[in-house]
Design an enzyme around this catalytic site. Structure first.
Site, PDB file in Angstrom:
ATOM      1  N   TYR A   1       0.849  -1.199   0.000  1.00  0.00           N
ATOM      2  CA  TYR A   1       0.000   0.000   0.000  1.00  0.00           C
ATOM      3  C   TYR A   1       0.878   1.241   0.000  1.00  0.00           C
ATOM      4  O   TYR A   1       1.815   1.333   0.791  1.00  0.00           O
ATOM      5  CB  TYR A   1      -0.891   0.025   1.249  1.00  0.00           C
ATOM      6  CG  TYR A   1      -2.337  -0.217   0.924  1.00  0.00           C
ATOM      7  CD1 TYR A   1      -2.956   0.512  -0.094  1.00  0.00           C
ATOM      8  CD2 TYR A   1      -3.086  -1.155   1.620  1.00  0.00           C
ATOM      9  CE1 TYR A   1      -4.279   0.287  -0.404  1.00  0.00           C
ATOM     10  CE2 TYR A   1      -4.413  -1.378   1.302  1.00  0.00           C
ATOM     11  CZ  TYR A   1      -5.008  -0.655   0.291  1.00  0.00           C
ATOM     12  OH  TYR A   1      -6.313  -0.871  -0.016  1.00  0.00           O
TER      13      TYR A   1
ATOM     14  N   GLU B   1      -0.434   4.881  -0.461  1.00  0.00           N
ATOM     15  CA  GLU B   1      -1.180   6.133  -0.643  1.00  0.00           C
ATOM     16  C   GLU B   1      -0.258   7.334  -0.515  1.00  0.00           C
ATOM     17  O   GLU B   1       0.571   7.389   0.413  1.00  0.00           O
ATOM     18  CB  GLU B   1      -2.292   6.269   0.400  1.00  0.00           C
ATOM     19  CG  GLU B   1      -3.611   5.755  -0.093  1.00  0.00           C
ATOM     20  CD  GLU B   1      -3.984   4.473   0.595  1.00  0.00           C
ATOM     21  OE1 GLU B   1      -3.057   3.683   0.885  1.00  0.00           O
ATOM     22  OE2 GLU B   1      -5.194   4.281   0.828  1.00  0.00           O
TER      23      GLU B   1
ATOM     24  N   ASP C   1      -6.719  13.798 -24.918  1.00  0.00           N
ATOM     25  CA  ASP C   1      -6.745  12.388 -24.501  1.00  0.00           C
ATOM     26  C   ASP C   1      -6.113  11.599 -25.642  1.00  0.00           C
ATOM     27  O   ASP C   1      -6.759  11.295 -26.639  1.00  0.00           O
ATOM     28  CB  ASP C   1      -8.191  11.960 -24.245  1.00  0.00           C
ATOM     29  CG  ASP C   1      -8.303  10.475 -23.923  1.00  0.00           C
ATOM     30  OD1 ASP C   1      -7.299   9.752 -24.092  1.00  0.00           O
ATOM     31  OD2 ASP C   1      -9.396  10.047 -23.516  1.00  0.00           O
TER      32      ASP C   1
ATOM     33  N   THR D   1      -3.877   6.120 -21.832  1.00  0.00           N
ATOM     34  CA  THR D   1      -3.722   4.796 -21.248  1.00  0.00           C
ATOM     35  C   THR D   1      -2.282   4.383 -21.534  1.00  0.00           C
ATOM     36  O   THR D   1      -1.591   5.010 -22.338  1.00  0.00           O
ATOM     37  CB  THR D   1      -4.689   3.784 -21.882  1.00  0.00           C
ATOM     38  OG1 THR D   1      -4.576   3.883 -23.298  1.00  0.00           O
ATOM     39  CG2 THR D   1      -6.112   4.033 -21.464  1.00  0.00           C
TER      40      THR D   1
ATOM     41  N   LYS E   1      -2.007   0.763 -24.997  1.00  0.00           N
ATOM     42  CA  LYS E   1      -2.383   0.671 -26.413  1.00  0.00           C
ATOM     43  C   LYS E   1      -1.105   0.743 -27.243  1.00  0.00           C
ATOM     44  O   LYS E   1      -0.279  -0.155 -27.133  1.00  0.00           O
ATOM     45  CB  LYS E   1      -3.383   1.782 -26.756  1.00  0.00           C
ATOM     46  CG  LYS E   1      -4.703   1.654 -25.971  1.00  0.00           C
ATOM     47  CD  LYS E   1      -5.741   2.639 -26.431  1.00  0.00           C
ATOM     48  CE  LYS E   1      -7.088   2.421 -25.779  1.00  0.00           C
ATOM     49  NZ  LYS E   1      -7.282   3.160 -24.528  1.00  0.00           N
TER      50      LYS E   1
ATOM     51  N   ARG F   1      -1.989  -2.481 -18.547  1.00  0.00           N
ATOM     52  CA  ARG F   1      -3.253  -1.737 -18.578  1.00  0.00           C
ATOM     53  C   ARG F   1      -3.221  -0.691 -17.467  1.00  0.00           C
ATOM     54  O   ARG F   1      -2.933  -1.014 -16.317  1.00  0.00           O
ATOM     55  CB  ARG F   1      -4.434  -2.686 -18.347  1.00  0.00           C
ATOM     56  CG  ARG F   1      -4.506  -3.821 -19.324  1.00  0.00           C
ATOM     57  CD  ARG F   1      -5.864  -4.465 -19.303  1.00  0.00           C
ATOM     58  NE  ARG F   1      -6.768  -3.670 -20.090  1.00  0.00           N
ATOM     59  CZ  ARG F   1      -6.833  -3.705 -21.424  1.00  0.00           C
ATOM     60  NH1 ARG F   1      -6.042  -4.499 -22.108  1.00  0.00           N
ATOM     61  NH2 ARG F   1      -7.673  -2.944 -22.066  1.00  0.00           N
TER      62      ARG F   1
HETATM   63  N1  DSN Z   1     -11.807   0.879 -25.119  1.00  0.00           N
HETATM   64  C1  DSN Z   1     -10.842   1.690 -25.808  1.00  0.00           C
HETATM   65  C2  DSN Z   1     -10.833   1.439 -27.271  1.00  0.00           C
HETATM   66  O1  DSN Z   1     -10.995   0.295 -27.651  1.00  0.00           O
HETATM   67  O2  DSN Z   1     -10.628   2.351 -28.045  1.00  0.00           O
HETATM   68  C3  DSN Z   1     -11.004   3.119 -25.510  1.00  0.00           C
HETATM   69  O3  DSN Z   1     -10.870   3.270 -24.149  1.00  0.00           O
END
Ligand code: DSN
Length: 428
Positions: free
Chosen positions: A50, A52, A196, A223, A226, A232
Site C-alpha cells: 500500500y 497512498e 486524450d 492509457t 495501447k 493496462r
Molecule cells: N476501449 C478503448 C478502445 O478500444 O478504443 C477506448 O478506451
C-alpha cells in the site's frame, strides 16, 4: 508457463487465452502485446504494497522501493513526452480523464469534446457516464462527408458555450488533428486545453505523431497499454508549476500539475497499484529505446498499406484512409453487412477486430455499420507492409465466404500458420 497449481480452473483459462493470442492476429487498434519484462513487473511483489500518497509524501511505512520505482516511472514519462509533470497513478484512461475533470471543474461546468457517436470516447461526455451527470458536456462532431474534424464547428461551439475545458481525443479517428488550430480556439475562450491521446501515445513517444504538449496543450491523458505497449493503466502528463501534491493549491492553469496530483489522490483514487506502476516504468524504458521509434513508424506504415489494400478491394474507409494506426470501415457501404457480423466472421478465422459506430451512423450503436482495425499489435508480432495484402485478402475472403464453413476453416489454418511464425514477445 507454470508448474503445478492448485487453481486449475483459472490457470487453464490463462493457458487457453495464451493459445488464442498465439494462434490469432490481433487487429483491435487499442490492444497490443507486452514484453516479458512488463509481464514480470506486473506479476511482482509490488502488488503486496500500500502506498497512498506520492514519493516522499506517503501515508504508510516501508516505501523505500516503491518511492524509487514510482519516481523512475514519473521521470521516464516526463522525458518521453516532454512534460513538466507526470502522474502515473491512474488505474485507467477513464480514471485519468475523471481526475482531470475533478481537478479543474465545478459541477455544471462545460466541457467541449468529440461525440462518442463520431469517434470520441465514453468519458468525453456520453450521457451514460458519471462525469456527464456532474459536468455539462457539449459535443462536437466530425464532418460526416469527409470524416474529419470541422474546426469551424468547434470554434462556433466554443464561442457559444465558453467551455472550461476544450478536449481533443478519440478512439475511432484515423487522422492527425491540427493541434495549433485547436489551441488557438481554446486560448481564445480561456479553456484548459486537454488532449486524450490514449490511442496514439506510443506514436507520440516514437516521434511519429505530434505531441499536443508541444502545441500549447496544458494536459495530456493516456492509457499505457495501447500503442504505448505497457500494462493496462492510465497516466496524466501536464505542463506548469509542480508543487507539494498534498497541499491545497490555487486553481490556476499554471498550477494544473499539482491540482491533478491532488485530484488523483486523494480526490478520486486511493492506493496506487505499485506493481502496475513498476510495469509502466518498464514499458516507458522500452519506449525510450531507438527500436521503439522503428516500431512506431512501422505501425503507421502497416496501417497505411493495409488501408490501401482494403481500398483496392473496394472497402469504404471513413476519412478516406489513415494517418495513424487505425482504420474504420463502413461495412454496410462496403459489403452490405453490419460491423458485428464482420467481427464474428473474422473471429472465426483468428483475426480479432471490433464493430464500431461510424460518423452519422444510420444503424443503432449495438448493431453499428463500422468495423475498426489497427496495426499496433501485429506490428509488435513483427508483421510488415508485405504482410498487409495477405491480411486484406483474408478479410475480404472471410466476409465473402461467411456461410462456407470449409472455406472459413481453410482461412483459419492459414492465419494460424502465419501467427505461429511470429511468437508473442512474452514467449521470446
Ligand atoms: N476501449 C478503448 C478502445 O478500444 O478504443 C477506448 O478506451
Amino acid at each position: 508457463m507454470i508448474g503445478e497449481v492448485s487453481d486449475r480452473q483459472v490457470f487453464d483459462l490463462i493457458k487457453a487465452e495464451a493459445k488464442r493470442q498465439r494462434d490469432g492476429l490481433e487487429l483491435i487498434p487499442s490492444e497490443n502485446y507486452v514484453s516479458r519484462e512488463v509481464l514480470m513487473a506486473m506479476g511482482s511483489v509490488f502488488t503486496n504494497k500500500y502506498s497512498e500518497g506520492y514519493p516522499g509524501h506517503r501515508y504508510y511505512g516501508g516505501q523505500e522501493f516503491t518511492d524509487q520505482v514510482e519516481t523512475l516511472a514519473i521521470e521516464r514519462a516526463k522525458a518521453l513526452f516532454h512534460a513538466d509533470h507526470a502522474n502515473v497513478q491512474p488505474h485507467s484512461g477513464a480514471q485519468a480523464n475523471n481526475a482531470v475533470y475533478n481537478a479543474w471543474l465545478e459541477p455544471g461546468d462545460v466541457v467541449l469534446g468529440l461525440s462518442l457517436d463520431y469517434g470520441g470516447h465514453l468519458t468525453h461526455g456520453s450521457p451514460v457516464t458519471q462525469s456527464a451527470k456532474i459536468y455539462h458536456f457539449v459535443n462536437y462532431t466530425v464532418d460526416p462527408d469527409t470524416g474529419l474534424f470541422d474546426y469551424d464547428q468547434i470554434e462556433q461551439l466554443a464561442r457559444e458555450y465558453h467551455p472550461k475545458i476544450l478536449l481533443v481525443g478519440y478512439s475511432a479517428y484515423s487522422h492527425i488533428p491540427d493541434f495549433d488550430r485547436l489551441a488557438e480556439i481554446g486560448n481564445r475562450y480561456g479553456c484548459l486545453l486537454m488532449a486524450d491521446m490514449a490511442h496514439v501515445a506510443g506514436l507520440i513517444a516514437g516521434g511519429v505523431h505530434p505531441n499536443p504538449l508541444e502545441h500549447g496543450f496544458h494536459v495530456m491523458t493516456t492509457t499505457t497499454h495501447k500503442t504505448l505497449r505497457g500494462p493496462r493503466g492510465g497516466m496524466i502528463l501536464s505542463m506548469g508549476k509542480v508543487g507539494n501534491p498534498l497541499k491545497r493549491t490555487a486553481k490556476t492553469i499554471e498550477n494544473i500539475p499539482t491540482l491533478i496530483d491532488r485530484s488523483v489522490f486523494p480526490g478520486t483514487q486511493g492506493g496506487p497499484l505499485m506493481h502496475v506502476i513498476a510495469a509502466k516504468a518498464v514499458a516507458l524504458h522500452e519506449a525510450m529505446q531507438p527500436e521503439f521509434k522503428t516500431y512506431a513508424q512501422q505501425v503507421i506504415n502497416n496501417a497505411s498499406r493495409l488501408a490501401d489494400e482494403l481500398q483496392q478491394r473496394q472497402f469504404s474507409l471513413v476519412g478516406g484512409g489513415t494517418e495513424n494506426h487505425l482504420i474504420l470501415i463502413d461495412m454496410i457501404k462496403s459489403r452490405g453487412v453490419h460491423g458485428g457480423i464482420a467481427e464474428t466472421v473474422l473471429d472465426r478465422i483468428g483475426l480479432t477486430a471490433n464493430k464500431n459506430v461510424i460518423p452519422n451512423d444510420p444503424e443503432p450503436a449495438f448493431r453499428p455499420s463500422g468495423l475498426r482495425f489497427g496495426t499496433p499489435a501485429i506490428t509488435t508480432r513483427g508483421l510488415v507492409e508485405a504482410d498487409m495484402p495477405q491480411i486484406a485478402s483474408w478479410i475480404d475472403q472471410a466476409i465473402a465466404s461467411r456461410h462456407d464453413e470449409a472455406k472459413l476453416n481453410e482461412l483459419h489454418n492459414q492465419v494460424i500458420a502465419l501467427a505461429r511464425q511470429h511468437p508473442l514477445p512474452s514467449d521470446l
